[in-house]
Design a protein around this motif. Sequence first.
Motif, PDB file in Angstrom:
ATOM      1  N   UNK A 187       0.806  -1.218   0.000  1.00  0.00           N
ATOM      2  CA  UNK A 187       0.000   0.000   0.000  1.00  0.00           C
ATOM      3  C   UNK A 187       0.837   1.265   0.000  1.00  0.00           C
ATOM      4  N   UNK A 188       2.162   1.133   0.176  1.00  0.00           N
ATOM      5  CA  UNK A 188       3.029   2.313   0.163  1.00  0.00           C
ATOM      6  C   UNK A 188       3.312   2.755  -1.264  1.00  0.00           C
ATOM      7  N   UNK A 189       3.802   4.001  -1.398  1.00  0.00           N
ATOM      8  CA  UNK A 189       4.086   4.518  -2.741  1.00  0.00           C
ATOM      9  C   UNK A 189       5.580   4.451  -2.998  1.00  0.00           C
ATOM     10  N   UNK A 190       5.958   3.849  -4.111  1.00  0.00           N
ATOM     11  CA  UNK A 190       7.375   3.695  -4.438  1.00  0.00           C
ATOM     12  C   UNK A 190       7.620   4.172  -5.865  1.00  0.00           C
ATOM     13  N   UNK A 191       8.883   4.453  -6.178  1.00  0.00           N
ATOM     14  CA  UNK A 191       9.216   4.890  -7.544  1.00  0.00           C
ATOM     15  C   UNK A 191       9.212   3.689  -8.466  1.00  0.00           C
ATOM     16  N   UNK A 192       8.867   3.905  -9.730  1.00  0.00           N
ATOM     17  CA  UNK A 192       8.906   2.807 -10.685  1.00  0.00           C
ATOM     18  C   UNK A 192      10.356   2.565 -11.096  1.00  0.00           C
ATOM     19  N   UNK A 193      10.600   1.448 -11.799  1.00  0.00           N
ATOM     20  CA  UNK A 193      11.951   1.123 -12.242  1.00  0.00           C
ATOM     21  C   UNK A 193      12.525   2.276 -13.067  1.00  0.00           C
ATOM     22  N   UNK A 194      13.839   2.398 -12.995  1.00  0.00           N
ATOM     23  CA  UNK A 194      14.496   3.516 -13.683  1.00  0.00           C
ATOM     24  C   UNK A 194      14.142   3.547 -15.169  1.00  0.00           C
ATOM     25  N   UNK A 195      13.989   2.368 -15.799  1.00  0.00           N
ATOM     26  CA  UNK A 195      13.740   2.385 -17.239  1.00  0.00           C
ATOM     27  C   UNK A 195      12.287   2.701 -17.591  1.00  0.00           C
ATOM     28  N   UNK A 196      11.430   2.878 -16.575  1.00  0.00           N
ATOM     29  CA  UNK A 196      10.045   3.261 -16.851  1.00  0.00           C
ATOM     30  C   UNK A 196       9.782   4.721 -16.496  1.00  0.00           C
ATOM     31  N   UNK A 197      10.789   5.387 -15.890  1.00  0.00           N
ATOM     32  CA  UNK A 197      10.545   6.773 -15.470  1.00  0.00           C
ATOM     33  C   UNK A 197      10.573   7.677 -16.682  1.00  0.00           C
ATOM     34  N   UNK A 198       9.531   8.471 -16.836  1.00  0.00           N
ATOM     35  CA  UNK A 198       9.478   9.319 -18.020  1.00  0.00           C
ATOM     36  C   UNK A 198       8.872  10.681 -17.739  1.00  0.00           C
ATOM     37  N   UNK A 199       7.796  10.734 -16.951  1.00  0.00           N
ATOM     38  CA  UNK A 199       7.037  11.988 -16.873  1.00  0.00           C
ATOM     39  C   UNK A 199       7.797  13.070 -16.127  1.00  0.00           C
ATOM     40  N   UNK A 200       8.443  12.715 -15.018  1.00  0.00           N
ATOM     41  CA  UNK A 200       9.148  13.734 -14.237  1.00  0.00           C
ATOM     42  C   UNK A 200      10.325  14.314 -15.034  1.00  0.00           C
ATOM     43  N   UNK A 201      11.198  13.451 -15.622  1.00  0.00           N
ATOM     44  CA  UNK A 201      12.280  14.041 -16.442  1.00  0.00           C
ATOM     45  C   UNK A 201      11.748  14.880 -17.595  1.00  0.00           C
ATOM     46  N   UNK A 202      10.655  14.403 -18.206  1.00  0.00           N
ATOM     47  CA  UNK A 202      10.093  15.130 -19.340  1.00  0.00           C
ATOM     48  C   UNK A 202       9.516  16.471 -18.894  1.00  0.00           C
ATOM     49  N   UNK A 203       8.939  16.478 -17.690  1.00  0.00           N
ATOM     50  CA  UNK A 203       8.379  17.709 -17.147  1.00  0.00           C
ATOM     51  C   UNK A 203       9.474  18.768 -17.009  1.00  0.00           C
ATOM     52  N   UNK A 204      10.617  18.356 -16.432  1.00  0.00           N
ATOM     53  CA  UNK A 204      11.700  19.328 -16.249  1.00  0.00           C
ATOM     54  C   UNK A 204      12.275  19.752 -17.587  1.00  0.00           C
ATOM     55  N   UNK A 205      12.345  18.796 -18.541  1.00  0.00           N
ATOM     56  CA  UNK A 205      12.846  19.166 -19.866  1.00  0.00           C
ATOM     57  C   UNK A 205      11.930  20.206 -20.508  1.00  0.00           C
ATOM     58  N   UNK A 206      10.615  19.998 -20.350  1.00  0.00           N
ATOM     59  CA  UNK A 206       9.653  20.936 -20.926  1.00  0.00           C
ATOM     60  C   UNK A 206       9.823  22.329 -20.323  1.00  0.00           C
ATOM     61  N   UNK A 398      -3.398  17.990 -15.621  1.00  0.00           N
ATOM     62  CA  UNK A 398      -3.627  18.735 -14.382  1.00  0.00           C
ATOM     63  C   UNK A 398      -2.304  19.174 -13.772  1.00  0.00           C
ATOM     64  N   UNK A 399      -1.298  18.314 -13.838  1.00  0.00           N
ATOM     65  CA  UNK A 399       0.021  18.694 -13.313  1.00  0.00           C
ATOM     66  C   UNK A 399       0.586  19.892 -14.068  1.00  0.00           C
ATOM     67  N   UNK A 400       0.448  19.849 -15.391  1.00  0.00           N
ATOM     68  CA  UNK A 400       0.957  20.938 -16.210  1.00  0.00           C
ATOM     69  C   UNK A 400       0.217  22.238 -15.896  1.00  0.00           C
TER      70      UNK A 400
END
Lengths: 423, 362
Positions: A187-206, A398-400
Amino acid sequence: MAQIAISDAEPRAELATADGMPLKAALARASRRAQRRALFLVLPLLLFVVVTFVIPIGQMLYRSVHNPAFSSNMPNVSAWFAATEPGTEPDEAAFAALAADVAAAAEAKTIGVVGTRINYEVSGTRSLFTSAGRAADELAPPFRDAVLAMDEQWGDPALWTAMRGASSAHTPNFYVAALDRQVGPDGGIERVDANQRIYVPLFWRTMFLSALIAAVCLVIGFPVAHLLATLPLKYSNLLMILVLLPFWTSLLVRTTSWMVLLQSEGVVNNALVATGVISDENRIQMMYNQAGTIIAMTHILLPFMILPLYSVMRTIKPTYVRAARSLGASSWTAFRRVYLPQTVPGIGAGILLVFILAVGYYITPALVGGASGQLFSNMIAFHMQKSLNWSLAAALAALLLGAVLLLYWLYDRLIGIDNMKLG
Amino acid sequence: MTLRLLLASTAAAAVALGAARASANEVTVMSWGGAYTQSQVEAYHKPFAAETGIKVISVDADNPATPIKAMVEAGNVTIDVADLEYADAIRLCDEGLLEEIDHSVLPPAPDGTPATEDFLPGALTDCAVTSIVFSTIYAYDTTKFPENPPTTIADFFDIEKFPGKRALRKGAKANLELALMADGVPNEEVYGVLETEEGVDRAFAVLERIKDDVIWWEAGAQPPQLLADGEVVMTTAYNGRIFGAQVGEGKPFQIVWDGQIYEYDLFAIPKGAPNLENAIEFIKFSTDTQRLADQAKWIAYGPGRKSSAALVGLYQDGKTDMAPHMPTSPENLRTALASSYEFWVARDTELNERFNAWLAAG
């Protein structure tokens, strides 16, 4: 304040209109009537905005926290989840509920919808549901054994965690996914595997690319706006047309024109090769990468920088700079201390406009951005149009929106929105 | 003045409405654009309109599967027939977004074989009817490789031996299979390997080798354009598009059939299609033995019926024999891979997400 209080306290005869009505009340009534009439005038616009803007966007944003695909089609299992604690091992009652729901959903042809919903969280489970739907009629008690005999994956704790998460129509899970995180088995929240991370890096790139584009627009646009504001009318009109003509041209036309110019066998590269600046083998890759996105978007957004700057610069009287020069300031000091501060409202408006537009751009990066020039909006478009995961698209949007509102608030605090001048 | 304007506009609206109602005898078909749509217009739309008097309106999309969900959910379906890939046809059908099609209404083969037996195995699904077999191949510009041209799928991923930019479809599907085949995985084991985490890693590692030299395309019409512009030296593509440019327009392109991935393309009807009956008539008409064979006259895609194969003749230029250009010809099938819709229906979400993340990490 105190004076007013004293004068109010003094007794005096009440003023009244000719028909004996107190003046205050008559005035209030008249202004109310005027306000009502004014409201009637803006009513069409208000309705238009509500119907075409507020309601659809509200509905879309609501999807980011509301997805009833599982809960409404699988009522029995959802009830079992509601009655038990998170982490409870699925028992015979749970499997019986599952079997009943799968059979009903298969009958109603909604089993694929259910499978798609769970597939967002646990990959490869869509076919688990659809094949269970085809075999649901043959299931008999004891259901636990019958379901597990059909496919062992039904015993997977991750699957049950995902179903528990989806069993409530209101869920924060799409925001969790939009932040490159997932709900773990406990039930805890954890980060996904490194090779699935996309939205956060893309957000900062944008954010970074949008800021860069706004900065480049300012550097290029400032002198142009200054020329426009100071040249004699017959030249500045011509220049204005040069600024406005691309502004009026379709976005797609401008983007494809850049493709013709920038591609490796394109006009720019051919010219460079012909003049011997580069060799034929070393043509510059200016498109299908970040460079393409920056070049094309800077050009497309440039008028949004030039026009507010121009409208501010036109009102700056040349006498101020002349006065500064006559008092002994160098031309640089006069520019820096006298001229530049007066253009700040235009600079602010231009940067804010260009930045906000750039943050939401997606057609141009989709066409000329290749892989490294993609922006956050391209992911929203991907989930709207291709993966059809609208809830995730809504969460990303919504995040954007939140980020842009935050920047707007910051701008208001730092510079003041009242100082902005759009033209 | 205002009154007159109002009257005039009302009259105009009434005329427009009347016109809309009068022309309701139509069917709107959404397909993939370019040479492919053109072949359908020639082989299906024109003869259908001539025979039934029903007007066929052709619209295009990068992938006609994508607008369907939006249309059905918004209750505003504007197309009657969509041309879909297999995995999309299954998925949309499972989600209740397509009308079911009764196979018994489909016309039998000329010798009386019922449609259910005449179509290739698996070519009829609950909601869709196969029209053609198409294939993802790669093609190169022959002027760029005058000697020692690439011949195997491994050559596509060999940037040392065959330098230059490549283009690939932007998405996980087909690319992962091609990468594994290039890495030496036997065709029959490709999907088995892809089921495992290591297999997916391996496929991405192969893609990683050429990542810096790849341009990603999305619409089927792009690859021949990229080749023709000299933007890339080789590209994956749908075989019919390259054939069209190569034979139809005389471009110096060559297809490499090694490691081709073939699959079905199907007609389906979105739920709530405005002209349902016309849509069914259109599909019945277009997927009969003769029409499917006729389409091969316009583009190099194989017909979905067994009985059509014998009727496939010459290209529209009247001299090119179509048989060797078909994905289904024995010579081209030697090292071919049949696309697994089971795999892609189940895994496309996860693998596309991973693909996007991999792409964005560039």
